[in-house]
Design a protein around this motif. Structure first.
Motif, short mmCIF file in Angstrom:
data_model
loop_
_atom_site.label_atom_id
_atom_site.label_comp_id
_atom_site.label_asym_id
_atom_site.label_seq_id
_atom_site.Cartn_x
_atom_site.Cartn_y
_atom_site.Cartn_z
N CYS A 143 35.64 19.02 -24.58
CA CYS A 143 35.70 19.12 -26.07
C CYS A 143 36.07 20.59 -26.57
O CYS A 143 36.86 20.60 -27.44
CB CYS A 143 34.33 19.18 -26.73
SG CYS A 143 33.65 17.08 -26.63
N THR A 144 35.86 21.38 -25.67
CA THR A 144 36.37 22.92 -26.11
C THR A 144 37.91 23.08 -25.70
O THR A 144 38.53 23.63 -26.28
CB THR A 144 35.52 23.92 -25.42
OG1 THR A 144 35.27 23.68 -24.14
CG2 THR A 144 34.37 24.09 -26.15
N GLU A 145 37.96 22.66 -24.30
CA GLU A 145 39.52 22.83 -23.88
C GLU A 145 40.70 21.79 -24.45
O GLU A 145 41.70 22.28 -24.68
CB GLU A 145 39.38 22.62 -22.42
CG GLU A 145 38.77 24.14 -21.81
CD GLU A 145 38.45 23.62 -20.26
OE1 GLU A 145 38.84 22.83 -19.53
OE2 GLU A 145 37.52 24.57 -19.51
N ARG A 193 33.51 20.81 -36.19
CA ARG A 193 34.09 21.85 -35.23
C ARG A 193 32.81 22.38 -34.45
O ARG A 193 33.09 23.27 -33.41
CB ARG A 193 33.99 23.23 -36.43
CG ARG A 193 35.09 23.19 -37.18
CD ARG A 193 36.65 22.73 -37.13
NE ARG A 193 36.90 23.90 -36.14
CZ ARG A 193 37.40 25.12 -36.59
NH1 ARG A 193 37.73 25.18 -38.02
NH2 ARG A 193 37.85 26.02 -35.78
N GLU A 194 31.84 22.06 -34.43
CA GLU A 194 30.57 22.51 -33.46
C GLU A 194 29.77 20.98 -33.03
O GLU A 194 29.55 20.24 -33.71
CB GLU A 194 29.59 23.22 -34.09
CG GLU A 194 30.38 24.67 -34.30
CD GLU A 194 29.27 25.68 -34.89
OE1 GLU A 194 27.99 25.52 -34.42
OE2 GLU A 194 29.74 26.70 -35.63
N LEU A 195 29.51 21.01 -31.75
CA LEU A 195 28.98 19.86 -31.21
C LEU A 195 27.78 20.38 -30.37
O LEU A 195 27.79 21.25 -29.74
CB LEU A 195 29.96 18.94 -30.21
CG LEU A 195 29.87 17.62 -29.96
CD1 LEU A 195 29.91 16.94 -31.52
CD2 LEU A 195 31.16 17.29 -29.04
N THR A 196 26.50 19.55 -30.37
CA THR A 196 25.53 19.49 -29.49
C THR A 196 25.57 18.39 -28.82
O THR A 196 25.02 17.20 -29.43
CB THR A 196 24.44 19.87 -30.33
OG1 THR A 196 24.37 21.20 -31.27
CG2 THR A 196 23.20 19.84 -29.25
N ILE A 197 25.74 18.26 -27.46
CA ILE A 197 25.71 17.27 -26.69
C ILE A 197 24.25 17.13 -25.88
O ILE A 197 23.75 18.06 -25.37
CB ILE A 197 26.68 17.35 -25.43
CG1 ILE A 197 28.03 17.33 -26.13
CG2 ILE A 197 26.56 16.18 -24.53
CD1 ILE A 197 29.27 17.78 -25.16
N VAL A 198 23.57 15.95 -26.25
CA VAL A 198 22.19 15.80 -25.86
C VAL A 198 22.40 14.72 -24.78
O VAL A 198 22.81 13.68 -25.09
CB VAL A 198 21.27 15.42 -26.89
CG1 VAL A 198 20.09 14.82 -26.31
CG2 VAL A 198 21.41 16.35 -27.97
N LEU A 211 28.13 18.64 -19.28
CA LEU A 211 28.91 19.88 -18.96
C LEU A 211 30.43 19.49 -18.97
O LEU A 211 31.40 20.00 -19.46
CB LEU A 211 28.53 20.67 -17.65
CG LEU A 211 29.23 21.65 -17.28
CD1 LEU A 211 29.19 22.95 -18.39
CD2 LEU A 211 28.89 22.43 -15.99
N HIS A 212 30.65 18.28 -18.16
CA HIS A 212 31.93 17.86 -18.14
C HIS A 212 32.71 17.58 -19.60
O HIS A 212 33.76 17.86 -19.99
CB HIS A 212 32.13 16.62 -17.27
CG HIS A 212 33.29 16.19 -17.03
ND1 HIS A 212 33.93 14.91 -17.51
CD2 HIS A 212 34.38 16.67 -15.97
CE1 HIS A 212 35.08 14.75 -16.97
NE2 HIS A 212 35.40 15.82 -15.81
N LYS A 227 32.70 25.16 -30.54
CA LYS A 227 31.33 25.55 -29.89
C LYS A 227 30.79 24.30 -29.82
O LYS A 227 30.64 23.12 -30.35
CB LYS A 227 30.49 26.48 -30.85
CG LYS A 227 29.08 26.94 -30.26
CD LYS A 227 28.15 27.84 -31.19
CE LYS A 227 26.81 28.00 -30.39
NZ LYS A 227 25.98 28.38 -31.34
N VAL A 228 30.54 24.11 -28.34
CA VAL A 228 29.63 22.95 -27.76
C VAL A 228 28.33 23.53 -27.07
O VAL A 228 28.38 24.25 -26.26
CB VAL A 228 30.37 22.35 -26.82
CG1 VAL A 228 29.93 20.94 -26.42
CG2 VAL A 228 31.83 21.73 -27.63
N SER A 229 27.11 22.92 -27.59
CA SER A 229 26.01 23.40 -26.56
C SER A 229 25.63 22.17 -26.13
O SER A 229 25.85 20.75 -26.44
CB SER A 229 24.92 23.59 -27.73
OG SER A 229 25.31 24.52 -28.74
N ILE A 230 24.73 22.34 -25.03
CA ILE A 230 24.32 21.29 -24.29
C ILE A 230 22.69 21.41 -24.11
O ILE A 230 22.13 22.27 -23.89
CB ILE A 230 24.81 21.23 -22.34
CG1 ILE A 230 26.30 21.12 -22.68
CG2 ILE A 230 24.28 20.06 -21.91
CD1 ILE A 230 26.89 21.34 -21.36
#
Lengths: 291, 291
Positions: free
Chosen positions: A167-169, A148-153, A161-162, A175-178
């Motif tokens: 991932c959200t759309e 359900r939630e992702l942190t992209i590093v 961002l892309h 929730k996705v964090s960068i």
């Protein structure tokens, strides 16, 4: 020896000389007693179109597609699976009488490779390193397993961002964090996550001294740490995570299962690998890596 | 099993399912310990261009070309041997970095196959059945061995006339006659000839009851009678000639030597077959024909 009825498979890429796919697939072809061989074809980007048309014209049975062709090849085929349309990448071409059909078996390969760990991913938070084609396939696989939630590093913000928007759309992540690789918040995200996945090439031979994660202080036995890299079998990323008590896994099983999935598409058949055979195959592939 | 360094060869044609080339070449590849395999690719005429470009794009090492592509392929390559330019047909493609190069190994195959009989052809008169691409290759080979007079026996006059002109104008034959298959003068021409060569497909399986020559009364022990057909090994043409005491030979050795010549072009190497190995190979190929 090949005869007039022998099927021909292969992998196209550039470079392709160190691909494990010929070893893997010829192992499968022998194991399942298929009258077929699997080759490696070095195809430079300028020749990709001619290659795809030619492989169809010659009636090759199927091709795997590896870097740098996974995205470009999507535009060159007649049919695309829904996953290819969604992810914009393909790694498997099937030559049909009516034209070339493209599939992507990386997500299914990832899912099959973590099969015993699947409950862990339900409602999970995952730290994902990388924002390229592999990361996209992993994010899709994670979404299918209920993450359900992702942190992209990632090193570059724009690509992250892309992927984040995708991932959200498109994948339904809540929730996705960068984060950048040295973001002070990274340890908090790791503490809140159940799994870490490296979908970058950092740590891959010959750059074996590098890790996508510089500081392992937040990694613990509560984590499942997965590296898509399989060469070397033990990356710094996995070694350090293991030291912290995490359960770890390298990319060999994903390689095996994405390959098996390709074969199933080509042959329109179901094949299975028993547990002890899987181990033998891992050793076979690891040995090849060291030779 | 193939690895990333394994070379890939093949034959393209339509149909190609009964081609002996895979059996022949895989025998060579094993015998000469080459890391390579040879496949059969069915390519329909509409796809020939895509096939040639694609085979080059994928870095296939070489292709043999059989019916119906031997003439058309000449226009699709970047380089042509002088013999390809002269004869207008190619049966061997070599994929080079700069582009595809075309060769024709049928004439060399014919010459090598009659090597012990070569003195017979010097200043000879030959009755040649057929006026297609194979007949053209044979006529060229005959001219290289010193033949001076040719009788072309063919069903259609126009094609025979075309070959006849080619033989006098380009190959230096002193005299070329054209006869129909039931021409009363044919027996006189046979009486005056040292050799008869069938370069038609008459007598080839499944039409094994036919012969390009209806009346063998002029054939004798003074003749060398050669049939390019090798399936069946004993055609009516050869059987009847043998009954009249003629020395006879089928097309198997030409098949073997044109293949060996192709391999030498692809590998830029010289290979030889010892007499006893040649016999083993003939038996190997004949066995395949009957299976």
């Amino acid at each position: 020896m090949p005869n007039a009825r022998t099927k021909l498979f292969g992998v196209i890429g550039d470079p392709v000389g160190h691909s494990l796919s010929p070893v893997l697939h010829n192992y499968f072809l022998k194991k399942y007693k298929l009258n077929a061989f699997y080759f490696a074809f070095r195809v430079v980007p300028a020749n990709l179109g001619a290659c795809v048309q030619g492989a169809w014209a010659m009636g090759l049975a199927g091709l795997n597609v590896t870097l740098p062709h996974k995205e470009k090849v999507v535009e060159l085929v007649k049919f695309r699976s829904p996953e290819v349309n969604l992810l914009g990448v393909a790694n498997t071409l099937s030559m049909r009488e009516e034209g070339v059909a493209a599939f992507v078996t990386d997500p299914a390969g990832f899912i099959a490779s973590v099969q015993p760990m699947q409950p862990l991913f339900r409602e999970s938070r995952v730290v994902l390193f990388g924002a390229g084609g592999s990361a996209r396939s992993v994010a899709y696989a994670l979404s299918k397993m209920g993450s359900r939630e992702l942190t992209i590093v990632n090193r570059t913000y724009d690509r992250a961002l892309h992927l984040s928007r995708f991932c959200t759309e498109r994948l339904g992540f809540r929730k996705v964090s960068i984060l950048g690789m040295r973001d002070p918040a990274l340890n908090d995200h790791i503490l809140g996550a159940q799994a870490l996945v490296n979908a970058t090439s950092i740590g891959m031979a010959p750059y074996v001294d590098y890790s996508p994660l510089p500081d392992f202080s937040a990694v613990s036995q509560n984590h499942f740490v997965y590296d898509l890299v399989y060469n070397p079998v033990w990356t710094v990323f996995l070694r350090e995570a293991k030291k912290k008590g995490a359960k770890v896994q390298n990319g060999l099983d994903m390689l095996i299962y994405q390959g098996l999935e390709s074969l199933q598409i080509w042959m329109n058949e179901t094949y299975s690998i028993a547990r002890n055979e899987l181990n033998a195959l891992r050793i076979h592939l690891s040995t090849e890596l060291q030779s």
